[in-house]
Design a protein around this motif. Structure first.
Motif, PDB file in Angstrom:
ATOM      1  N   ILE A 255     -92.421  -0.866 -13.793  1.00 25.26           N
ATOM      2  CA  ILE A 255     -91.836  -0.313 -13.198  1.00 25.26           C
ATOM      3  C   ILE A 255     -91.711   1.611 -12.708  1.00 25.26           C
ATOM      4  N   ARG A 256     -92.119   2.561 -12.448  1.00 26.75           N
ATOM      5  CA  ARG A 256     -91.618   3.674 -12.474  1.00 26.75           C
ATOM      6  C   ARG A 256     -90.227   4.051 -11.860  1.00 26.75           C
ATOM      7  N   VAL A 257     -88.836   4.983 -12.157  1.00 25.23           N
ATOM      8  CA  VAL A 257     -87.493   4.998 -12.070  1.00 25.23           C
ATOM      9  C   VAL A 257     -87.824   6.271 -11.754  1.00 25.23           C
ATOM     10  N   TYR A 258     -87.397   6.951 -10.852  1.00 25.93           N
ATOM     11  CA  TYR A 258     -86.515   7.938 -10.541  1.00 25.93           C
ATOM     12  C   TYR A 258     -85.243   8.300  -9.300  1.00 25.93           C
ATOM     13  N   ASN A 259     -84.440   8.514 -10.239  1.00 29.43           N
ATOM     14  CA  ASN A 259     -83.597   9.077  -9.248  1.00 29.43           C
ATOM     15  C   ASN A 259     -82.477   9.512  -9.780  1.00 29.43           C
ATOM     16  N   ALA A 260     -81.979  10.783  -8.491  1.00 25.24           N
ATOM     17  CA  ALA A 260     -81.841  12.182  -8.063  1.00 25.24           C
ATOM     18  C   ALA A 260     -80.206  11.786  -7.446  1.00 25.24           C
ATOM     19  N   VAL A 261     -79.001  11.918  -8.343  1.00 25.67           N
ATOM     20  CA  VAL A 261     -77.777  11.713  -7.596  1.00 25.67           C
ATOM     21  C   VAL A 261     -77.405  13.006  -7.611  1.00 25.67           C
ATOM     22  N   ASP A 262     -76.261  13.661  -7.090  1.00 22.39           N
ATOM     23  CA  ASP A 262     -75.582  14.443  -6.907  1.00 22.39           C
ATOM     24  C   ASP A 262     -74.918  14.912  -7.369  1.00 22.39           C
ATOM     25  N   PRO A 263     -74.704  15.563  -8.476  1.00 17.05           N
ATOM     26  CA  PRO A 263     -72.635  15.550  -9.216  1.00 17.05           C
ATOM     27  C   PRO A 263     -71.616  15.190  -8.661  1.00 17.05           C
ATOM     28  N   ARG A 264     -71.719  15.230  -7.514  1.00 15.74           N
ATOM     29  CA  ARG A 264     -70.181  15.257  -7.166  1.00 15.74           C
ATOM     30  C   ARG A 264     -70.128  13.464  -7.099  1.00 15.74           C
ATOM     31  N   GLU A 265     -71.173  13.103  -6.922  1.00 18.82           N
ATOM     32  CA  GLU A 265     -71.771  11.216  -6.761  1.00 18.82           C
ATOM     33  C   GLU A 265     -71.876  10.792  -7.323  1.00 18.82           C
ATOM     34  N   ALA A 266     -71.670  11.283  -9.142  1.00 18.95           N
ATOM     35  CA  ALA A 266     -72.554  10.735 -10.158  1.00 18.95           C
ATOM     36  C   ALA A 266     -71.894   9.674 -11.009  1.00 18.95           C
ATOM     37  N   SER A 267     -70.631  10.002 -10.837  1.00 16.87           N
ATOM     38  CA  SER A 267     -69.639   8.583 -11.701  1.00 16.87           C
ATOM     39  C   SER A 267     -69.415   7.778 -11.083  1.00 16.87           C
ATOM     40  N   ALA A 268     -69.350   7.742  -9.655  1.00 21.17           N
ATOM     41  CA  ALA A 268     -69.261   6.239  -8.503  1.00 21.17           C
ATOM     42  C   ALA A 268     -70.448   5.563  -8.501  1.00 21.17           C
ATOM     43  N   ALA A 269     -72.053   6.194  -8.737  1.00 21.24           N
ATOM     44  CA  ALA A 269     -72.981   5.572  -8.291  1.00 21.24           C
ATOM     45  C   ALA A 269     -74.110   4.906  -9.476  1.00 21.24           C
ATOM     46  N   ALA A 270     -73.029   5.492 -11.219  1.00 27.95           N
ATOM     47  CA  ALA A 270     -73.623   5.194 -11.794  1.00 27.95           C
ATOM     48  C   ALA A 270     -73.951   3.285 -12.223  1.00 27.95           C
ATOM     49  N   PRO A 271     -72.467   3.123 -11.903  1.00 24.99           N
ATOM     50  CA  PRO A 271     -72.612   1.610 -12.187  1.00 24.99           C
ATOM     51  C   PRO A 271     -73.280   1.103 -11.000  1.00 24.99           C
ATOM     52  N   VAL A 272     -73.487   1.000 -10.050  1.00 28.33           N
ATOM     53  CA  VAL A 272     -74.326   0.318  -9.248  1.00 28.33           C
ATOM     54  C   VAL A 272     -75.628   0.972  -9.515  1.00 28.33           C
ATOM     55  N   LEU A 273     -76.510   2.040  -9.817  1.00 29.69           N
ATOM     56  CA  LEU A 273     -77.661   2.092  -9.942  1.00 29.69           C
ATOM     57  C   LEU A 273     -78.119   1.480 -11.410  1.00 29.69           C
ATOM     58  N   LYS A 274     -77.302   1.112 -11.816  1.00 22.66           N
ATOM     59  CA  LYS A 274     -77.368   1.172 -13.255  1.00 22.66           C
ATOM     60  C   LYS A 274     -78.097  -0.926 -13.079  1.00 22.66           C
ATOM     61  N   LYS A 275     -77.446  -1.252 -12.086  1.00 19.48           N
ATOM     62  CA  LYS A 275     -78.313  -2.394 -11.062  1.00 19.48           C
ATOM     63  C   LYS A 275     -79.166  -1.701 -10.806  1.00 19.48           C
ATOM     64  N   LEU A 276     -80.050  -1.352 -10.571  1.00 24.36           N
ATOM     65  CA  LEU A 276     -81.397  -1.516  -9.734  1.00 24.36           C
ATOM     66  C   LEU A 276     -83.150  -2.192 -10.576  1.00 24.36           C
ATOM     67  N   PRO A 277     -82.737  -2.385 -11.950  1.00 26.48           N
ATOM     68  CA  PRO A 277     -83.931  -3.218 -12.630  1.00 26.48           C
ATOM     69  C   PRO A 277     -83.544  -4.137 -11.800  1.00 26.48           C
ATOM     70  N   SER A 278     -82.642  -5.112 -12.212  1.00 26.85           N
ATOM     71  CA  SER A 278     -81.844  -6.529 -12.342  1.00 26.85           C
ATOM     72  C   SER A 278     -81.693  -6.304 -10.459  1.00 26.85           C
ATOM     73  N   VAL A 279     -81.552  -5.995 -10.033  1.00 18.74           N
ATOM     74  CA  VAL A 279     -81.784  -5.926  -7.912  1.00 18.74           C
ATOM     75  C   VAL A 279     -83.449  -5.641  -7.618  1.00 18.74           C
ATOM     76  N   LEU A 280     -84.255  -6.044  -8.118  1.00 15.22           N
ATOM     77  CA  LEU A 280     -86.199  -5.095  -7.977  1.00 15.22           C
ATOM     78  C   LEU A 280     -86.553  -6.494  -8.725  1.00 15.22           C
ATOM     79  N   ALA A 281     -85.831  -6.884 -10.459  1.00 15.05           N
ATOM     80  CA  ALA A 281     -86.535  -8.431 -10.627  1.00 15.05           C
ATOM     81  C   ALA A 281     -86.008  -9.769  -9.871  1.00 15.05           C
ATOM     82  N   TRP A 282     -84.924 -10.014  -9.859  1.00 13.00           N
ATOM     83  CA  TRP A 282     -84.065 -10.900  -8.789  1.00 13.00           C
ATOM     84  C   TRP A 282     -85.149 -11.147  -7.626  1.00 13.00           C
TER      85      TRP A 282
END
Length: 474
Positions: A255-282
């Motif tokens: 699956i080709r993943v493209y994430n676009a994140v506003d820099p003001r939200e980047a630090s808070a979003a990173a740990p959650v977006l990191k789980k996207l592949p495992s969430v989709l697999a589950w």
């Protein structure tokens, strides 16, 4: 769609206008008027798809197979220039037809390259081609337009459509916002493939659905070309623009993943977006193979108040929590691949995505789905949870309200209890597979559940989806 934390789940009945068949005009009079009589009898396409919750959403008489949208957005002036080419097929002899479009100035309309007459009436762009379009006829509509796009206010008071931000636009179309930025047959019943090309000032990123075919910068502007080949309802399209940090990769499942994140939200979003592949697999193990070629997220800094399951690339107005990521990802199966035929069946989207959150918690060290159910059921009979039945909320003002989400999920849990885990998860996978890239109704889901389980479930569905007030448990 996911509501803001601590708020109720987000988010007219009218009479459709009937257009009479035009009487035949004598040939001599037609010649004097410079008009030609229709080559064959035709009728006007209906100005709405017939949905009582949004009477003018969608249109009758044709199906759009493909949208080719070419957009140019000036973020400083907030000005949009657009050309839309719609490949369509007539489903009746069609003397004229409507498109949903609001707030933008139309400068030219052609049908198969020939100029067509057009007029505006409310949210309708009414197009009259030179000749009647026969049933089954494939034809192309081209609309040139421009202006300052603005959101629409939904019956529940929230905004959707083209929502300006401090660095671009947050473009979220559910339930009726697609018409704020392109002419469309904008009801979930009509699904199409899309090519979306967006030109924005250099330094901005324009994010849409599907796969990024390429981007090019010249003369201070960058053009992004996006393609979604699988059928998509108009409300799931996006053209979000902003200053984004972009991450691209391919999962183990291809699956080709493209994430676009506003820099003001980047630090808070990173740990959650990191789980996207495992969430989709589950979710794939529970619901069947992921339905699309691409995935990802758009995390904006928009203060809109909700997230939306824009197809292949959910849209978040700020850094999401894990439950919200699970919810919007589950919509790729329930709501995006399998779509509604009528807005009253919205629980098939929101109840399913909410129950996915319960299942994820249950299988990842959190509360069991039964414990979540019990906590909700403990609420008193006067609680808003029981305000209306989720199987038919009664109006567009209620389709994103708590009963649709929470009581919809409770209905699924009651099905699970009635049929057992083995059959319940077989039902979910069969639903996703059997209606893949199409549509489904509550009645169809009930029939499927009864067929797979061999049990009669009509009483359960009636109690949990269509009974007013707090249901009694069996």
């Amino acid at each position: 769609m996911t509501p803001p934390p601590g708020q109720p789940a987000r988010r007219r009945t009218g009479v459709l206008r009937r257009e009479a068949v035009l009487a035949a005009v004598p040939a001599a009079v037609a010649a004097l008027l410079g008009a030609a009589a229709p080559a064959a009898p035709g009728t006007a396409g209906a100005p709405g798809a017939g949905d009582p919750y949004f009477p003018l959403s969608g249109n009758g008489g044709y199906h759009v197979r493909h949208y080719d949208l070419t957009l140019r957005y000036d973020t400083s002036a907030r000005h949009l220039d657009g050309t839309a080419v719609l490949a369509a097929r007539a489903t009746q002899n069609l003397s004229r037809f409507d498109l949903d479009l609001t707030g933008l100035k139309v400068t030219r309309v052609t049908v198969d390259g020939a100029p067509a007459a057009f007029r505006r009436t409310g949210q309708e762009l009414v197009v009259t081609p030179r000749h009647t379009l026969h049933t089954g006829r494939e034809f192309h509509i081209t609309v040139a337009y421009h202006g300052t796009p603005k959101p629409v206010t939904d019956p529940d008071g929230s905004a959707d459509g083209w929502i300006p931000t401090d660095d671009g636009a947050f473009v979220a179309g559910e339930p009726q916002g697609a018409m704020t930025w392109f002419p469309a047959n904008a009801h979930p019943e009509d699904k199409s493939s899309y090519d979306i090309t967006i030109t924005v000032p250099q330094g901005r990123t324009a994010v849409s659905n599907g796969v990024l075919l390429g981007q090019r910068t010249a003369h201070g502007r960058t053009t992004f070309r996006w393609r979604e080949t699988q059928p998509m309802a108009a409300y799931l399209a996006t053209a979000t623009v902003g200053k984004f940090k972009v991450e691209q990769y391919t999962t183990r499942d291809g699956i080709r993943v493209y994430n676009a994140v506003d820099p003001r939200e980047a630090s808070a979003a990173a740990p959650v977006l990191k789980k996207l592949p495992s969430v989709l697999a589950w979710e794939s193990t529970l619901f069947g193979p992921y339905p699309f070629r691409s995935a990802g997220s758009v995390v904006d800094h928009a203060n809109v108040g909700y997230a939306l399951e824009t197809q292949t690339r959910p849209l978040y107005d700020s850094a999401p929590d894990l439950g919200t990521l699970v919810h919007e990802s589950a919509h790729q199966w329930f709501g995006d691949s399998v779509s509604l035929t009528a807005w009253k069946d919205i629980w098939l989207n929101e109840g399913f995505a909410t129950y996915a959150e319960w299942l994820y918690a249950e299988q990842h060290g959190g509360d069991s789905a039964q414990k979540t159910f019990d906590a909700l059921y403990a609420r008193g009979a006067g609680d808003h949870l029981w305000a209306f039945p989720p199987g038919d909320p009664g109006s567009g003002a209620h389709i994103f309200d708590t009963p649709v989400y929470a009581r919809g999920a409770m209905a699924l849990h009651e099905v699970r209890r009635a049929v057992g885990d083995r059959d319940f998860f077989r039902i979910l996978r069969a639903w996703s597979a059997g209606h893949r890239y199409g549509h489904g109704t509550t009645a169809q889901f009930e029939r499927l559940a009864e067929k797979v389980s061999g049990k009669r479930l009509d009483g359960l569905f009636h109690t949990w989806l269509f009974t007013k007030g707090k249901p009694n448990r069996a």
